[in-house]
Structures are given as C-alpha cells and as structure tokens.
Design a protein around this motif. Structure first.
Motif, short mmCIF file in Angstrom:
data_model
loop_
_atom_site.label_atom_id
_atom_site.label_comp_id
_atom_site.label_asym_id
_atom_site.label_seq_id
_atom_site.Cartn_x
_atom_site.Cartn_y
_atom_site.Cartn_z
N SER A 1 0.84 -1.20 0.00
CA SER A 1 0.00 0.00 0.00
C SER A 1 0.87 1.24 0.00
O SER A 1 2.04 1.21 0.42
CB SER A 1 -0.93 0.03 1.22
N THR B 1 0.65 3.56 1.97
CA THR B 1 0.97 3.92 3.35
C THR B 1 2.44 3.64 3.68
O THR B 1 3.06 4.37 4.47
CB THR B 1 0.05 3.15 4.32
N HIS B 2 2.99 2.58 3.06
CA HIS B 2 4.38 2.23 3.36
C HIS B 2 5.36 3.36 3.02
O HIS B 2 6.47 3.37 3.56
CB HIS B 2 4.76 0.94 2.63
N ALA C 1 5.26 6.30 4.03
CA ALA C 1 5.53 7.02 5.29
C ALA C 1 5.83 6.07 6.43
O ALA C 1 6.58 6.40 7.35
CB ALA C 1 4.32 7.88 5.66
N TYR C 2 5.27 4.88 6.35
CA TYR C 2 5.44 3.85 7.39
C TYR C 2 6.86 3.30 7.37
O TYR C 2 7.38 2.85 8.38
CB TYR C 2 4.43 2.77 7.04
N ARG C 3 7.53 3.37 6.21
CA ARG C 3 8.86 2.81 6.04
C ARG C 3 9.83 3.88 5.53
O ARG C 3 10.47 3.73 4.46
CB ARG C 3 8.82 1.61 5.07
N PRO C 4 10.01 4.97 6.27
CA PRO C 4 10.79 6.08 5.75
C PRO C 4 12.24 5.68 5.44
O PRO C 4 12.86 4.94 6.19
CB PRO C 4 10.75 7.13 6.88
N VAL D 1 13.42 3.68 3.28
CA VAL D 1 13.61 2.41 2.57
C VAL D 1 13.29 2.64 1.09
O VAL D 1 12.23 3.17 0.77
CB VAL D 1 12.69 1.31 3.14
N PRO D 2 14.18 2.29 0.18
CA PRO D 2 13.89 2.49 -1.25
C PRO D 2 12.75 1.55 -1.66
O PRO D 2 12.91 0.34 -1.64
CB PRO D 2 15.20 2.13 -1.96
N THR E 1 -0.27 -1.77 9.55
CA THR E 1 -0.44 -0.56 8.74
C THR E 1 -1.58 0.31 9.27
O THR E 1 -1.45 1.54 9.35
CB THR E 1 -0.74 -0.95 7.28
N PHE F 1 -0.58 2.34 12.20
CA PHE F 1 0.24 3.49 11.79
C PHE F 1 -0.65 4.61 11.25
O PHE F 1 -0.48 5.78 11.59
CB PHE F 1 1.26 3.05 10.73
N GLU F 2 -1.60 4.23 10.41
CA GLU F 2 -2.49 5.25 9.82
C GLU F 2 -3.29 5.96 10.91
O GLU F 2 -3.46 7.19 10.87
CB GLU F 2 -3.42 4.61 8.80
N GLN G 1 21.17 -1.63 2.00
CA GLN G 1 21.29 -0.21 2.35
C GLN G 1 22.51 0.06 3.23
O GLN G 1 22.62 1.11 3.84
CB GLN G 1 20.03 0.26 3.09
N TYR H 1 8.87 1.05 11.27
CA TYR H 1 9.00 -0.02 10.29
C TYR H 1 9.98 0.37 9.19
O TYR H 1 9.66 0.40 8.02
CB TYR H 1 7.63 -0.38 9.74
N THR H 2 11.21 0.68 9.61
CA THR H 2 12.23 1.00 8.62
C THR H 2 13.52 0.27 8.94
O THR H 2 13.84 0.03 10.11
CB THR H 2 12.50 2.52 8.54
N THR H 3 14.27 -0.08 7.91
CA THR H 3 15.61 -0.64 8.05
C THR H 3 16.68 0.38 7.64
O THR H 3 17.85 0.04 7.55
CB THR H 3 15.78 -1.87 7.14
N SER H 4 16.25 1.61 7.40
CA SER H 4 17.15 2.60 6.80
C SER H 4 17.98 3.32 7.85
O SER H 4 17.54 4.28 8.48
CB SER H 4 16.34 3.61 5.99
N PHE I 1 18.46 6.96 6.83
CA PHE I 1 17.39 7.87 7.25
C PHE I 1 17.64 8.34 8.69
O PHE I 1 17.45 9.52 9.01
CB PHE I 1 16.03 7.18 7.14
N PRO J 1 18.84 6.87 -2.31
CA PRO J 1 19.58 5.63 -1.98
C PRO J 1 21.03 5.78 -2.42
O PRO J 1 21.30 5.90 -3.60
CB PRO J 1 18.86 4.56 -2.81
#
Lengths: 386, 386
Positions: A362, A364-365, A367-370, A372-373, B75, B78-79, B121, B301-304, B307, B373
C-alpha cells in the motif's frame, strides 16, 4: 504501437475522482497513454503482460520544482549550515560561477544523472529551472539543456542579482534580451521574491514582462520570512508559489481563495533548518498544495519525492493520501498539466502512462517505512524506465 | 583464503583514532578481516582488485536495535497514529498473536527479507530481538530463528505482559523456564521498562536474573515519558539503554558518567510522533550515543540507517561525523563488539571486513541528500554482499 497490460496491482491509487482507489486492479498502456484502468479480472489481453505480484501502484511523482542545471559543489556550505551558520541566498553566486565555467557536456551530464536518479525513485514528470547562468548566453544555454531533459522548463533569470551588477540594469536584461533568448525554450517564468534576492516591485516587473509574452508565472516566495511573494503570486495569477514556509493568515486566505498552488519543499525546509511549511493549515483552509523536491546543490540536494512524502506525513500532519496526492496530482496542478490528453498525476484513460509500482502492499508504506527504497518499477510516458 | 584490494576510495572514514579519515585510500580484505588500510598508492597487490572510482567508503552500519522476528500487519495502527491516535505499547499484543500463528518458515522468510533489505542499504552487523512470542516455546523459536540470521540476538520476553496473564506469573516464567530455553541462543537480555509494560522493580527482576546467568543487559527505557529506565540501566551496568526520548538532567548525567550507551531511535520517535531524542544534549554532556533503526512493524518499520543518520544531522543537531560514528562505532559499542579481533564499526587491520561504499564523494552526502539511496557496494564479513 503496442499495448501492455500491467496486472496484479494489489492497490491502485488513481487520483481520479471517479475511479478512486482500486484493489486487485490492472492498467492497460497503449503507446504513451493509459488506455484502460479497472479490476484485474475485467482486463482485455494486450500485446505484453506484466504481473506486479500484488504490489501497490500509483501515478509517478510529479516533481514540479527542481534546479538541475548546475555545476560545482556546495558540500562545505551544507556542513557549515549544519554547524549553525544560517542559510542565505548568497550561496547561489557560488553555483553561478561554477555553472558559467562548465562545458555544455558537463551540465548536460549532471542533469541526465539527476533525472535518471529521480526516475529510479518513481519520478516520471519533472520541471527544472535555469537560474545559475545569469547572463543572456548562460541562461539560454541552461534553458536549452533543461529542455533536452525535463518535461517542463522554467526561466529563473531573476534568481539573484549577479555580483558586480546593479539590480535595475540586471532586471532590464532579464525582462529584455534574456527573456527574448529563452522564451522559445521555456513555458514558465519564475522570480525569487525574498530579502537578498528581489523585492515585490522588482518581482512584479519580471512577472509582468513574462505575462506579456504569454508565459506562465511561478514565484519563489515566503521561504526565509513572511514577505510579499504569496500576495504577488495570487494577484498576478501565478500557477504556483513555492516554499510558503512563513505565511501570514492573509497569505493562507489568499491561497485558499485562488487557483495558485502552494508548493511545499519539506526537504529544503529541513536542509536549511527552517520550520516545516504549514501544510496542514493550508489544507484546512482549502488551499491546494503540491510537494516537490527543490533538488539543487545549495538548499535541498535531494531528488527523493518519497522523502518529501514521508516528511509531510510524519511531521507536517498530512495523511498519506493527502501527501501522495500533493506529490502527484498536486504537482501536476502546479504545472497546469493535470487535465486533458496526456494529463499527469492521475491514472485514467487518456492520461500519460506514468506508473510507479512500489515494493509494498500500500502507499501507506511510503511514510510507514521512511528511507527504505520502495520503487519496484516505473513506466514513464509509456516506457518501462526502471 | 583470498585477498581483495579495494582501491580508488576518494574518502575513507575508518573510525579508528589513529587512522582517522583518509583521502585516495585503499583497503585490503583477507578472508573475513581487514588486513590493511592506507593510501591507495602504497597498497600491495592482492588476489582480486576492485576500484570504486573515487567514491566515499565507511564501516558498514551497525544496527544495534531491531525486532525482526514477527508476523502480521500494523499498517492500520500506523495510519490511525498519523490521524492523531497516540502510540501505546498495547499494539505489540497484535503482533504477538500473529507471530504465534505463523509458521517457522514464514517467520524466517520475514527476517531474511528484512536483513537483505538492510544489507542492501549498507547495514553489515545487526542485532535482533525476540519479544513477539511471549510463551516459552514461542520465545525459544524466535531466538532460534533470530540466531540463524542476525549477528547478535537479544531475549525480550519482557516486552509486555501477554494478555490474560498476571505480571508476577509471567515474570516467573520469563526469569525461569523461558530464560532457560533461550539462554543458549542469545547474548543479551532486554526489558521494556515503561508505563504499560514493566515498572522499575519488575524490570530489575528480569535484568538480575539475566546477569546471574552471565548474559549481557539492555533496557528499553524513557520512550514515552521520563521514567526509571535510564537509572536502572546505568546502575546495573547495562551495555545500552534504548530510546532515551525523555531524559531528566539526572538521566543525562548518569549516562555521561557510565559505560552505558544511549541508543537513539530517531525513526521511531518520528513514527510515534514523539519529540526527537536529545542527541546534542547527550553528546555535549559526554555520553556515548548510538543510532539504530528499531525496525519493527509497530513503532518504526524501517531498516534505513541512512534515514536515521540524516534525521540526526538535519533535526537533532549532530554533525555528519557524529551521526555516522553513532550509527557505526556507537552501535558497535552498544553491542560491546567494537574491540579486538573482528571488531565492527571500525576499519583497521583485524577488524571485521564490513565496508560500505557510497554513491557519493563524501559521507556528508548521507545528510545532504536525504532519501536518495546512496549505497553503491557492501562487503559484509569479507564477502561482497551488494
């Protein structure tokens, strides 16, 4: 002419008022246009077929504000700013010097590299500006190189007054021979209406000269303090006023009562240590907003529209849908490219075939996964481009 | 055993006090270790040679705080949060339910996917935690799956009190049979010391049971309000106290006078709409900080790591060098993995061969170009992994 069926779209954001958001959807591309949008099970066969495996898709980003025709490096200025030095428009002169000294090939290579970088992150329609030449020949060269690589070109001769030149003399050049030279190459004229650049009267002089030639108007305004940029842009019917970081209540009301889009540049706000522009206040008042990268080597050296969207949601209190709309259809409105045949920022029959597929179920990801490419695939003007 | 010469490094950040930062540098990798670091012109030939064309390189990110063993989707939570609902620890129960229902293969696939995403990353050393099982069998399963994919494993049975269980009964399980089951698989024990999870006395009970078995200590503390987490972590000699979003002056002083690393999780702060942790205040007081992703489906929910670094520079007032250090050597210190043979977060002979090459001429671009990236190549434990 070949058709391509893109199917298996788990969530399709069309930005079209009637089509809305679809689950398990498909899109048919015919040459450079969207030919059909609908439920995956109802799609007719096409010459080629791509299944995107349940991923989300949306219109490609419309980046309505970039400055890609430049040379030189401003890393040290960024570092000094992060160490506490305030941002000022003065750093632009450094890029002007390097840009004038660069060859055509060097400038074109930079634009090409940054457009490619943007496309690989989902940008499919991109405006770029002149503004680092500031002589007739250098601005014309910048406009020509921009027109070879960008979808829309803006003349920003009135970026700053170049060193060792008087403002009045320079404006006579900008509104005279410089405008003559660039007019065949550009659709838009912009002015940096800000302390340290051009005041209200000077800015109006530039915009009126542009309007007389039938060119569209844009304004850089209200970036570093409240000022006359928004009022001027609305009064002259500019398509967009960009930055809008510092707004009075009267500015917000003026934008809400106009067709002028407020283009917000959150990466620039962060990179210049300004507050983030009041996106929520603008939307709540009824203004139309766009999000753009402001990619340039001084105040915002990013091509990442996803970063702008994530920032707008996480920190400027937009919903994901509002932020995605602002970075697609909002950008298209700011460029008056949102309607008719080949419209961008929207997916419907007749629109330009600009599709961004995400490595996510979706939007939403975003913003939910900032950070991440998340760009999985990009079709730009009907062609698979990433 | 083969050796690889990586040369043409335009800017090399070693994080080693003596080597410092080098221009036009080279690194020799011998199996899983760095064999040599120095000026490109002085490098001896090796079995293989890679020229990175003037790009910047640095130690791979050390992500010292993740929760990757999970199933299910949050999700919607988060929303709702972005629409104004406050974050609470309660959402963890939803992930617990989905995790228990998932197969081993499903859980392993998620961990594998997210580790791969992180490595692509620039993350080369990664801690992950249990904490979504909360039964003896489910925590042991999570620890086993974590140990198969992560460099360091932390037991977080004391994440929340599972629904329909009393806190005292649950803590008896955590400190008894659950700890027995996971102890052979983990190096660390962690506790979520926060209102809605465990209070100071309960947290201390968990940590003391862990220390008695010779396991290292970590604490989640001071995430949603000031509280006893930091004081407890410092008093018991925990390697790290993570979050540190709300700190009293006494907390800052305690951290500055201790070996406990303050691990900051800026993506989590943003994603839960908390203020950003006081990174500058901690550094100015003399505390050691780490930056980590806190990758998990609820609060971050990020691996970055890029960021996190960009946020720390743009918004938490760290210099680029401070932020890069915190996301590499700082993370290594938080995991007590920064010294001796196979040290991580540093590039010097004998260190683990974890190298991150950027599509940029300097590390400054990590903050100067947010969202873009920039990972060009990754060597992890001596192997080219991206």
């Amino acid at each position: 002419m070949t058709t391509t069926l893109i199917t298996g779209i788990g969530e399709l954001t069309t930005n079209d008022d009637e089509l809305g958001r679809l689950s398990d959807a498909a899109v048919v591309i015919d040459d450079s246009r969207i030919a059909w949008v609908g439920p995956a099970g109802h799609a007719e066969p096409a010459d080629a077929r791509v299944d995107v495996g349940g991923r989300a898709a949306l219109p490609g980003w419309v980046d309505s504000h970039t400055h890609l025709v430049f040379a030189g490096d401003r890393t040290a200025e960024f570092e000094a700013r992060m160490a506490g030095q305030p941002y000022s428009a003065g750093g632009i002169a450094r890029t002007v010097e390097a840009t004038r000294a660069a060859s055509d090939d060097e400038l074109a290579a930079t634009v090409r590299r940054l457009v490619r970088e943007a496309v690989s992150q989902g940008t499919t329609y991109l405006e770029t500006k002149t503004g680092y030449g500031l002589t007739v020949a250098d601005e014309a060269r910048s406009a020509r190189i921009a027109a070879e690589h960008a979808d829309e070109v803006t003349f920003l001769g009135a970026h700053i007054v170049p060193p060792d030149t008087g403002a009045d003399d320079y404006l006579a050049t900008v509104t005279g021979p410089m405008l003559d030279a660039v007019a065949p190459l550009v659709r838009w004229v912009d002015v940096f209406c800000e302390s340290g650049a051009f005041d209200a009267a000077q800015s109006e002089r530039v915009l009126r000269a542009a309007a007389e030639r039938g060119l569209g108007l844009r304004v850089h305004g209200n970036q570093l303090a409240e000022g006359p940029g928004v009022e001027l842009a609305v009064r002259l019917g500019a398509a967009s006023v960009d930055h809008c970081t510092y707004l009075s209540d009267a500015d917000v009301d003026a934008l809400a009562g106009s067709d002028t889009v407020a283009t917000l540049l959150p990466a620039c706000d962060l990179s210049t240590r300004q507050p983030l522009a009041p996106a929520r206040r603008l939307l709540d008042a009824g203004a139309v907003i766009a999000l753009a990268s402001n990619a340039n080597p001084g105040s915002s050296y990013t091509t990442s529209m996803a970063f702008c969207v994530a920032t707008a949601v996480l920190q400027q209190r937009l919903s994901v849908d509002e932020a995605v709309w602002a970075a697609t259809r909002g950008g298209a409105k700011a460029l008056r490219a949102d309607t008719g045949d080949g419209a961008v920022g929207v997916l419907r029959p007749g629109a330009r075939a600009d599709l961004h597929v995400l490595d996510a179920p979706s939007v939403t990801h975003l913003a939910y996964r900032p950070g991440v490419p998340l760009t999985a695939a990009v079709w730009r003007n009907g062609v698979r481009d990433f």
